[in-house]
Design a protein around this motif. Structure first.
Motif, mmCIF file in Angstrom:
data_model
loop_
_atom_site.group_PDB
_atom_site.id
_atom_site.type_symbol
_atom_site.label_atom_id
_atom_site.label_comp_id
_atom_site.label_asym_id
_atom_site.label_seq_id
_atom_site.Cartn_x
_atom_site.Cartn_y
_atom_site.Cartn_z
ATOM 1 N N LYS A 221 0.831 -1.200 0.000
ATOM 2 C CA LYS A 221 0.000 0.000 0.000
ATOM 3 C C LYS A 221 0.865 1.249 0.000
ATOM 4 O O LYS A 221 1.951 1.272 0.567
ATOM 5 C CB LYS A 221 -0.921 -0.001 1.217
ATOM 6 N N GLU A 222 0.365 2.298 -0.618
ATOM 7 C CA GLU A 222 1.078 3.564 -0.674
ATOM 8 C C GLU A 222 0.252 4.646 0.000
ATOM 9 O O GLU A 222 -0.972 4.537 0.126
ATOM 10 C CB GLU A 222 1.372 3.953 -2.125
ATOM 11 N N SER B 270 -1.532 8.107 0.166
ATOM 12 C CA SER B 270 -2.195 9.018 -0.761
ATOM 13 C C SER B 270 -2.613 10.271 -0.016
ATOM 14 O O SER B 270 -3.087 10.212 1.125
ATOM 15 C CB SER B 270 -3.423 8.349 -1.393
ATOM 16 N N LYS C 58 -7.524 10.379 0.176
ATOM 17 C CA LYS C 58 -7.980 9.005 0.227
ATOM 18 C C LYS C 58 -9.329 8.923 0.919
ATOM 19 O O LYS C 58 -9.632 9.670 1.850
ATOM 20 C CB LYS C 58 -6.962 8.117 0.954
ATOM 21 N N VAL D 242 -11.308 5.777 2.352
ATOM 22 C CA VAL D 242 -11.351 4.345 2.641
ATOM 23 C C VAL D 242 -12.401 4.111 3.710
ATOM 24 O O VAL D 242 -12.224 4.548 4.865
ATOM 25 C CB VAL D 242 -9.976 3.818 3.106
ATOM 26 N N ASP E 230 -2.337 -1.544 10.313
ATOM 27 C CA ASP E 230 -3.631 -1.793 9.690
ATOM 28 C C ASP E 230 -4.547 -2.528 10.669
ATOM 29 O O ASP E 230 -4.249 -3.645 11.101
ATOM 30 C CB ASP E 230 -3.422 -2.635 8.424
#
Length: 860
Positions: free
Chosen positions: A139-140, A142, A145, A147, A175
């Motif tokens: 994952k990068e 951003s 975002k 989400v 996460d």
């Protein structure tokens, strides 16, 4: 497939070894303070041992493949001749036909020998590609975002307007959907696995660090965030600049952003470059920033002022100086929103008060400022105060409103501050909490000649010129097991070459008996088959012995290198970029592990083959010896020209690689700061520029390789032409003589070696040049093993051992004392020390031998 699996396993242990080495070097001060050198050496040795076991297994597998491919042309040739003889009754196996077939099959030898090497490179390439693919699949971050229920938006469209808005924010450090301890997410396991019911029941998910956070910092407002250690202040800053995981709520960050981290990140550049941070120079604003951040006095103490070179991680700055440089960087950026994560904790009260007043309140007036601090005395000057406790906002408002509430968190902090129980900073970095009193000491009157700061802090990386010294080759042989063991290795190569010559000579002997008067046809076929099988056996023995020799050398060189680095004094690490050290443990060790023994194998094989080939040609056609003189001179001229280019290019490649590692390591250390200032593109461009400089050396090497091929192909063709011409002339001059019937067999033998010598000559030069280039890595490793300064022995046994082996010119006073005591060092009792006590009697110390004393006659 087997090689691919071994390489995949081996890189895991290589990564673990380099990672642990990097950790030890990064924290070398703590390692030396707690005398953890031996512990780290043991941990690294475990990874290295597993890595060498797999390397040894892969080398033996390559040896088996090479043996199989070496024997295959001969076995296939026998099979083809058997089929030809059985399929065609009375088949004419004459010299022209037989030698034509043998030459055709022998042309397969080089491609087949390269096949195992190609498979090995393919396996390594597949492993590398898979690892890169797994990394690119992560994952990068951003800047915009959405989400689930989380929203993050960073907006710089409105100039001169900074604002921070957090609504019902819930933040995690990892996460929340991935259970703790699940290693499949980073690709460390080969493949994901399904969890059974019992495992699902014990899964532990991460807990939120911040919950239900609602915060609004308006344009131009100065907001202070206070709270005890571990309350979540730094996490709040990280969440605002998108460096934490947002699961719930919304974060809006407006305006151009500047950030001063709790642990200041200092570039390995001049002090001016650290403050400008890629922006153009504005003299007026620059001097205002220096004055407001209380840096003018520090610059006067530095010999080169703001052009003083700052070492890696700000090694020649105190904790307070680092913090003030970090604040100056934020102030000079002219950002609309400035986030300061507890920068005042590293300053003494007087300096902190001036900096807060002149910089944060006055110079940055009108900016949106979020100040994390536990300096309670500054809260009254802030527009608003936010108190955190256990990841939640317990109260927020003006200072006067919060103080008026007797049970408020701010009052509890004030009470703790008065009793001295409040800790000023969350950081665990000892250097970052160093008070600015260190600067006050440094501010004592001193002229510029007594400055601690030199024009160039880092030493220039060594670069030898000319051929690699013969002593380096001899030390490599000693590391592999000594000259006697190498003698056995070389004898196995000679035996392989003799066996290879015997195969072709047997064909010549066979063709001289075309009518099978001496032996039956089956006898010749059987002997040819047996020689092909023994060639495979000798090839495996030679590969096995050399692989074992190379692994022993790799093990010894790495062990000595690690011991030398861990025993180097702190001054060595202060003046040597980390990338330069890591380059030895990564690329140079890789070259010694995998490249050096392979190129050594090819060089020994090709030289013995060429020597045998020229000997056979001269035996058949003695006049060929005359032609070898000009061809040899031309060949050695090309060899030396290519060697110089290859050798120096490899050295340039090694030297230009160190800045790549250093820049990458430094960038990773300041990634949060770089992203906060929106400067990833600048650092990526700088990194690509260093990579391009490193790639130029490799490109030049490949261009020289093509230059070499053209000239060596010409020499090979000339040798084949001369051999054919001399053989033809000899055949004409001896025609009609009794020996004429056997000359065709000898001529075929000579031409067979002459045709195959072209490729072998090419590979002698290439393999030796590559071998010498790889030996440059050994040379670099030996330099760090033998030539860097070392600390005094850590034990009495070690002192006695060093005294016994050191030269008289290298004796120190302690070693001389051991000699006068009949080689015995003084040993303390097992119960020493009986009490803890520190006594300093007239202590005089300096950081390095080329710097002035910093302690002059200290008595404590």
């Amino acid at each position: 497939k087997k090689l691919f699996g071994l390489n995949r396993k081996m890189v895991k242990h290589s990564d673990a070894r380099v990672e642990t080495t990097n950790e030890a070097i990064q924290s070398i001060q703590c390692v030396k303070m707690y005398t953890w050198e031996d512990k780290f050496a043991e941990i690294i040795a475990v990874s290295r041992s597993k890595e060498l076991d797999l390397l040894r297994e892969a080398a033996y597998l390559r040896g088996f493949s090479r043996a199989y491919m070496s024997a295959l042309p001969g076995v296939v040739a026998v099979g083809a001749l058997v089929v030809f003889a059985l399929a065609k009754a009375g088949a004419d196996i004459s010299a022209p036909r037989l030698f034509a077939a043998i030459v055709a099959f022998d042309q397969l030898r080089f491609p087949l020998l390269f096949y195992p090497m190609s498979l090995a490179h393919l396996a390594q390439a597949k492993v590398s590609a898979a690892r890169v693919e797994a990394f690119l699949g992560l994952k990068e971050i951003s800047e915009f975002k959405n989400v689930g229920n989380a929203r993050y938006n960073r907006d710089e469209d409105m100039p001169n307007h900074g604002e921070i808005i957090l609504k019902n924010v819930e933040v995690y450090w990892s996460d929340p959907l991935v259970p703790l301890g699940d290693t499949t997410i980073n690709g460390s396991d080969d493949s994901p696995r399904d969890l059974n019911d019992s495992e699902k029941e014990v899964l532990v998910h991460p807990k939120p660090v911040l919950q239900n956070i609602n915060l609004h910092v308006s344009n131009g407002e100065l907001c202070a965030v206070v709270g005890r250690v571990g309350s979540g202040k730094s996490t709040l800053c990280s969440a605002i600049i998108n460096e934490a995981i947002l699961k719930e709520g919304e974060i809006i960050l407006k305006g151009k952003v500047a950030y001063a981290a709790q642990t200041p990140w200092i570039l390995n550049a001049t002090l001016r470059d650290n403050i400008l941070f890629g922006l153009p120079m504005d003299e007026d604003k620059y001097h205002k920033v220096l004055r407001a951040c209380q840096l003018e006095h520090d610059l006067n103490m530095m010999e080169n002022g703001d052009l003083t070179d700052i070492g890696e991680r700000g090694i020649n700055l105190s904790g307070g100086q680092k913090a003030r440089v970090s604040i100056a960087r934020a102030a000079y950026s002219d950002a609309d929103t400035i986030i300061l994560d507890d920068p005042l904790s590293a300053l003494d009260p007087e300096v902190g008060k001036k900096l807060f007043s002149e910089c944060i309140c006055n110079l940055l007036d009108g900016k949106t400022r979020l100040l994390v601090t536990n300096q309670i005395q500054f809260l009254s000057s802030c527009d608003s105060v936010v108190a955190l406790r256990e990841g939640k906002i317990t109260e927020q408002g003006s200072f006067s409103d919060l103080v008026s509430d007797k049970g408020s968190e701010v009052n509890r902090l004030l009470a703790s501050s008065r009793t001295g129980s409040l800790r000023g900073s969350d950081t665990g970095n000892s250097s970052s909490i160093t008070k600015d009193k260190k600067d006050t000491v440094a501010a004592a009157p001193a002229n510029k000649d007594q400055s601690l700061f030199k024009k160039s802090l880092h030493t220039k990386e060594e670069r030898n010129v000319g051929a690699v010294s013969m002593s380096v080759y001899l030390k490599y042989l000693k590391a592999g097991g000594g000259y006697i063991k190498f003698g056995f290795v070389y004898f196995s190569f000679v035996s392989t070459t003799v066996n290879q010559v015997a195969i072709t000579s047997w064909i010549s002997y066979w063709t001289s008996d075309a009518d099978y008067e001496r032996h039956p046809e089956a006898f010749y076929l059987g002997m040819h088959f047996m020689l092909a099988v023994t060639l495979g056996i000798f090839s495996f023995v030679r590969a096995y012995l050399l692989a074992k020799f190379g692994v022993n050398a790799s093990e010894s060189l790495h062990k000595n290198l690690l011991g030398s680095i861990l025993r180097a004094p702190q001054s060595f690490f202060d003046t040597t970029p980390m990338g330069r050290i890591l380059s030895r443990f990564s690329k140079d060790i890789y070259a010694v592990d995998l490249e050096l023994s392979d190129f050594f194998d090819w060089f020994l094989y090709c030289t013995t083959s060429v020597a045998a080939s020229i000997g056979i040609i001269m035996f058949v056609t003695p006049w060929f010896g005359i032609a070898t003189i000009p061809l040899g001179l031309f060949y050695f001229k090309i060899l030396n020209s290519f060697r110089e280019v290859s050798r120096e290019t490899k050295r340039l490649d090694s030297i230009s690689r160190s800045p790549v590692y250093a820049h990458f390591s430094e960038t990773l250390g300041g990634l949060i700061t770089i992203r906060a200032y929106r400067q990833p593109d600048r650092f990526r461009d700088e990194f690509e520029e260093k990579v391009n400089s490193n790639t130029k050396a490799y490109y030049n090497l490949k261009a020289a390789d093509r230059w070499l091929s053209i000239r060596l192909e010409f020499i090979g063709s000339a040798i084949a032409g001369c051999a054919a011409a001399f053989a033809t002339n000899l055949a004409i001059s001896t025609s009609g003589e009794p020996s004429d019937s056997h000359f065709s067999s000898l001529a075929g033998l000579s031409l067979t070696f002459a045709i195959t010598i072209a490729g072998t000559l090419n590979w002698i030069v290439r393999s030796f040049a590559q071998f010498e280039a790889a030996m440059n890595s050994c040379e670099r490793i030996l330099y760090y093993t033998e030539n860097i300064p070392q600390e005094a022995p850590s034990t009495s046994d070690e002192l006695e051992l060093q005294t016994k082996h050191d030269k008289p010119s290298a004796l120190t006073p302690s070693k001389f004392a051991v000699i006068t005591s009949d080689g015995k060092a003084l040993r303390v009792s097992s119960d020493w020390p009986k009490e803890g006590r520190i006594v300093l009697d007239n202590l005089r110390m300096r950081y390095r031998s080329d710097t002035p004393p910093v302690l002059r006659g200290l008595n404590v």
